[in-house]
Each structure stands twice: as structure tokens, then as C-alpha cells.
Design a protein around this motif. Structure first.
Motif, PDB file in Angstrom:
ATOM      1  N   VAL A 113       0.843  -1.203   0.000  1.00 48.78           N
ATOM      2  CA  VAL A 113       0.000   0.000   0.000  1.00 48.78           C
ATOM      3  C   VAL A 113       0.875   1.250   0.000  1.00 48.78           C
ATOM      4  O   VAL A 113       0.584   2.236  -0.687  1.00 48.78           O
ATOM      5  CB  VAL A 113      -0.957  -0.008   1.216  1.00 48.78           C
ATOM      6  CG1 VAL A 113      -1.611   1.357   1.397  1.00 48.78           C
ATOM      7  CG2 VAL A 113      -2.035  -1.073   1.034  1.00 48.78           C
ATOM      8  N   ALA A 114       1.984   1.204   0.750  1.00 50.45           N
ATOM      9  CA  ALA A 114       2.934   2.327   0.733  1.00 50.45           C
ATOM     10  C   ALA A 114       3.528   2.491  -0.664  1.00 50.45           C
ATOM     11  O   ALA A 114       3.691   3.615  -1.154  1.00 50.45           O
ATOM     12  CB  ALA A 114       4.033   2.096   1.762  1.00 50.45           C
ATOM     13  N   ALA A 115       3.846   1.373  -1.311  1.00 43.00           N
ATOM     14  CA  ALA A 115       4.376   1.429  -2.676  1.00 43.00           C
ATOM     15  C   ALA A 115       3.359   2.055  -3.617  1.00 43.00           C
ATOM     16  O   ALA A 115       3.701   2.897  -4.464  1.00 43.00           O
ATOM     17  CB  ALA A 115       4.741   0.022  -3.149  1.00 43.00           C
ATOM     18  N   ALA A 116       2.093   1.672  -3.489  1.00 43.61           N
ATOM     19  CA  ALA A 116       1.037   2.250  -4.324  1.00 43.61           C
ATOM     20  C   ALA A 116       0.910   3.745  -4.070  1.00 43.61           C
ATOM     21  O   ALA A 116       0.664   4.534  -4.995  1.00 43.61           O
ATOM     22  CB  ALA A 116      -0.294   1.548  -4.040  1.00 43.61           C
ATOM     23  N   ALA A 117       1.099   4.162  -2.820  1.00 45.01           N
ATOM     24  CA  ALA A 117       0.988   5.582  -2.481  1.00 45.01           C
ATOM     25  C   ALA A 117       2.109   6.385  -3.137  1.00 45.01           C
ATOM     26  O   ALA A 117       1.873   7.495  -3.647  1.00 45.01           O
ATOM     27  CB  ALA A 117       1.022   5.758  -0.967  1.00 45.01           C
ATOM     28  N   PHE A 118       3.319   5.841  -3.129  1.00 43.01           N
ATOM     29  CA  PHE A 118       4.436   6.542  -3.793  1.00 43.01           C
ATOM     30  C   PHE A 118       4.169   6.668  -5.288  1.00 43.01           C
ATOM     31  O   PHE A 118       4.420   7.725  -5.898  1.00 43.01           O
ATOM     32  CB  PHE A 118       5.748   5.793  -3.556  1.00 43.01           C
ATOM     33  CG  PHE A 118       6.317   5.976  -2.184  1.00 43.01           C
ATOM     34  CD1 PHE A 118       6.620   7.251  -1.696  1.00 43.01           C
ATOM     35  CD2 PHE A 118       6.566   4.885  -1.366  1.00 43.01           C
ATOM     36  CE1 PHE A 118       7.153   7.424  -0.421  1.00 43.01           C
ATOM     37  CE2 PHE A 118       7.090   5.047  -0.093  1.00 43.01           C
ATOM     38  CZ  PHE A 118       7.384   6.317   0.385  1.00 43.01           C
ATOM     39  N   PHE A 119       3.676   5.600  -5.904  1.00 40.15           N
ATOM     40  CA  PHE A 119       3.349   5.633  -7.332  1.00 40.15           C
ATOM     41  C   PHE A 119       2.262   6.664  -7.610  1.00 40.15           C
ATOM     42  O   PHE A 119       2.364   7.466  -8.547  1.00 40.15           O
ATOM     43  CB  PHE A 119       2.899   4.240  -7.777  1.00 40.15           C
ATOM     44  CG  PHE A 119       2.669   4.096  -9.249  1.00 40.15           C
ATOM     45  CD1 PHE A 119       3.679   3.650 -10.084  1.00 40.15           C
ATOM     46  CD2 PHE A 119       1.428   4.384  -9.813  1.00 40.15           C
ATOM     47  CE1 PHE A 119       3.458   3.508 -11.452  1.00 40.15           C
ATOM     48  CE2 PHE A 119       1.201   4.250 -11.170  1.00 40.15           C
ATOM     49  CZ  PHE A 119       2.228   3.805 -11.999  1.00 40.15           C
TER      50      PHE A 119
END
Length: 324
Positions: A113-119
């Protein structure tokens, strides 16, 4: 001690061991250490040793009684799981996709979810940045040919099929996403900073392209119908790879009570559990792009299909975790 008293005193533990055996059988007869947590493995071992002791006692004191055959059965099955039985390759694959992969996705949700937020951060910024001034696309993608894309996006067709130019764009985005996914994982070794950079930068590219398309007057329904059917799975794969990269970063930056080396190894093992599933998602996405996306059907049918793939993934991850 009478046999009836012996049975009444210990039956609860025997039933608990029998339940462990039943659960292992459902998972293809694999060893307990392959999917149980440490606490369950210790409890299984305790019950196995206790039942073995009770079996020896029953052989001595109640050789013709009813307890001995029952204990022989449950102890023999448990012994196989501990020392003998190995799952076949097919069983390993089945167990991985039914239980291990969905469980790994669920347990790592904070990372992906953190990765999706950065994207998303990069995508939203670039979308508004480029939409405000189309010439800014060159700031995000040096060498970007505005005229070439304008020539493509105005060939909208009827919306019932995909023109060759749109298919080329889809192939470009798919190849880019696969590269992004594995770079996002590998660069997690740079304390997670490489992963964050890859996610944000590629969010910038995707956001910039869609901002450009939108402001240039492209048929966005056709554009979304071209990207989303396979893009839903591809993006999930990117986020999972990014999450795996952030796990590596955590292992290096926040070792906790472990040494930095052992912390990195521990996180790498968790991250590696996701990789076969991620590869499978990318393969399925590629098949969708190759065989479904070019079909001469309504753009809305493709959008609905994309939504169904998202729902199917959510259901798969949730159901798999509940059974694990």
C-alpha cells in the motif's frame, strides 16, 4: 489406572493432534513447518510427543484396549508429517497459490500500500503538471515527441477495436511496467530509496502520459479500454514488487533486535515469497493484453472486464488468506 480414566484424561490432547493432522491433509500432506507459524509448530510437536508417550503406555497397560488402535493411527499420521512425507511438486504449486501467496500478500499489505501511495503521488503530480502545459511532458520524458503522440491519439477509430498505434502504446506501457516491477524490488537493497525513486518516477511517466492524452482531446474511453484490462494486474504486480523492495529497505534501516545482516535476510525471505505470484500476475496480464485487449468489442465491455479482474484479485487474496 483404568483405560476409561486414561482415555477421559487425555482425549482432549489426542483430538487436538487429530485436528492438526486433518488440517495438514487438507494442504496436501506437507510438513507443518511449510505453512504453520512457530507457535503452531511447537504445539503440534508437543502433542505428537505426548501422544507417542501415551501410545507406549497403552501398549504396556492396555494392549487389547480401544485406545491403542486409535493412538497408533493419529501418531502414525503425525509421524509422517514430521519425518517422512514430502508434497509432490504439483502439491507445492497448489499450496503456494491457494494459501502461501494470498497470505503473503495479506501480511505485507502495509508495504505494498505504501508502494502504491508513492506511485500515486508521482502520477497525480505529473497529471496536473502536464495537463496545465502540454510542453512540460518533455520535462518528465526527455526526447518526448509531442507531434508523434498527437498523430496517434487522434486516430480514435470506432471504439469497437484497437488500432495498431494504440496497440504499440499498450506494448510500451506493459514492457515498462514489467521493468518497473523488478527494478522496484531489486533496488530495495539501496535502503529502500531506490524503490521509492522507481515508484515515484514511473508514476510521473504514467500520470504525465494520461494528463497529456486528456488535454490533447484523445478518446479517453478508448485509451482506458486499451490499458485497464491488463493494467489492473500489472499495477498490482508493480505495487507488490515495490512492497517487496520496501521490505528489503526496512531490513537494512530498521534491524530491530537482529543484526543488520540477519534482519535483511529475514525480510528478503518474506519478500521472495511474493515473487512467483508476481510473475504469474504479469504473465496473466500479458495474455490478457495479447488476446483480449485487441478484440473488436465495446470499450465499455473492456472497462467492465478490468473491473472484474480487480474484484477477482480481491476475492482471491481474501479467500486464500482465510483458508491458510
Amino acid at each position: 489406572m483404568q483405560e476409561s480414566t486414561f482415555i477421559a484424561k487425555n482425549e482432549e490432547n489426542w483430538k487436538a493432534l487429530e485436528e492438526f493432522n486433518r488440517q495438514l491433509q487438507k494442504r496436501g500432506g506437507i510438513k507443518p513447518s511449510r505453512h504453520m507459524d512457530a507457535g503452531d509448530v511447537r504445539e503440534f510437536a508437543r502433542l505428537f510427543r505426548l501422544a507417542s508417550h501415551h501410545m507406549a503406555y497403552a501398549k504396556t497397560h492396555f494392549p487389547g484396549g480401544q485406545a491403542l488402535p486409535y493412538l497408533n493411527g493419529i501418531v502414525g499420521v503425525a509421524h509422517n508429517y514430521f519425518y517422512v512425507r514430502e508434497a509432490s511438486s504439483l502439491s507445492h504449486v497448489k499450496n503456494y497459490f491457494l494459501y502461501i501467496f494470498p497470505k503473503a500478500v495479506r501480511e505485507s499489505w502495509g508495504f505494498w500500500v505504501a508502494a502504491a501511495a508513492f506511485f500515486a503521488l508521482g502520477m497525480l503530480f505529473a497529471g496536473f503538471y502536464v495537463a496545465d502545459d502540454l510542453s512540460r511532458m518533455g520535462d518528465i520524458m526527455p526526447g518526448f515527441s509531442e507531434q508523434q503522440v498527437v498523430d496517434v491519439i487522434f486516430q480514435e477509430g470506432t471504439g469497437s477495436g484497437v488500432s495498431w498505434e494504440y496497440a504499440v502504446m499498450a506494448a510500451f506501457i506493459t514492457t515498462n511496467n514489467i521493468t518497473v516491477a523488478f527494478n522496484a524490488f531489486a533496488l530495495g537493497m539501496l535502503a529502500g530509496l531506490g524503490t521509492v525513486f522507481i515508484l515515484v518516477y514511473n508514476g510521473l511517466i504514467v500520470g504525465g502520459l494520461f494528463g497529456f492524452l486528456h488535454q490533447s482531446g484523445a478518446n479517453m474511453l478508448v485509451a482506458y479500454a486499451l490499458i485497464l484490462p491488463h493494467g489492473v494486474m500489472e499495477l498490482m504486480a508493480i505495487f507488490l514488487c515495490g512492497g517487496a523492495g520496501l521490505m528489503l529497505g526496512k531490513g537494512m534501516l530498521i534491524p530491530g533486535s537482529h543484526s543488520r545482516k540477519h534482519s535483511l535476510i529475514k525480510q528478503a525471505k518474506k519478500a521472495a515469497t511474493l515473487i512467483p505470484g508476481i510473475i504469474t500476475l504479469l504473465i496473466i496480464a500479458g495474455l490478457i493484453e495479447g488476446f483480449f485487449t485487441p478484440l473488436a468489442i465495446s470499450a465499455w465491455a473492456k472497462i467492465i472486464f478490468a473491473g472484474l479482474t480487480g474484484v477477482a484479485m480481491v476475492g482471491y487474496f481474501r479467500v486464500g488468506v482465510k483458508k491458510a
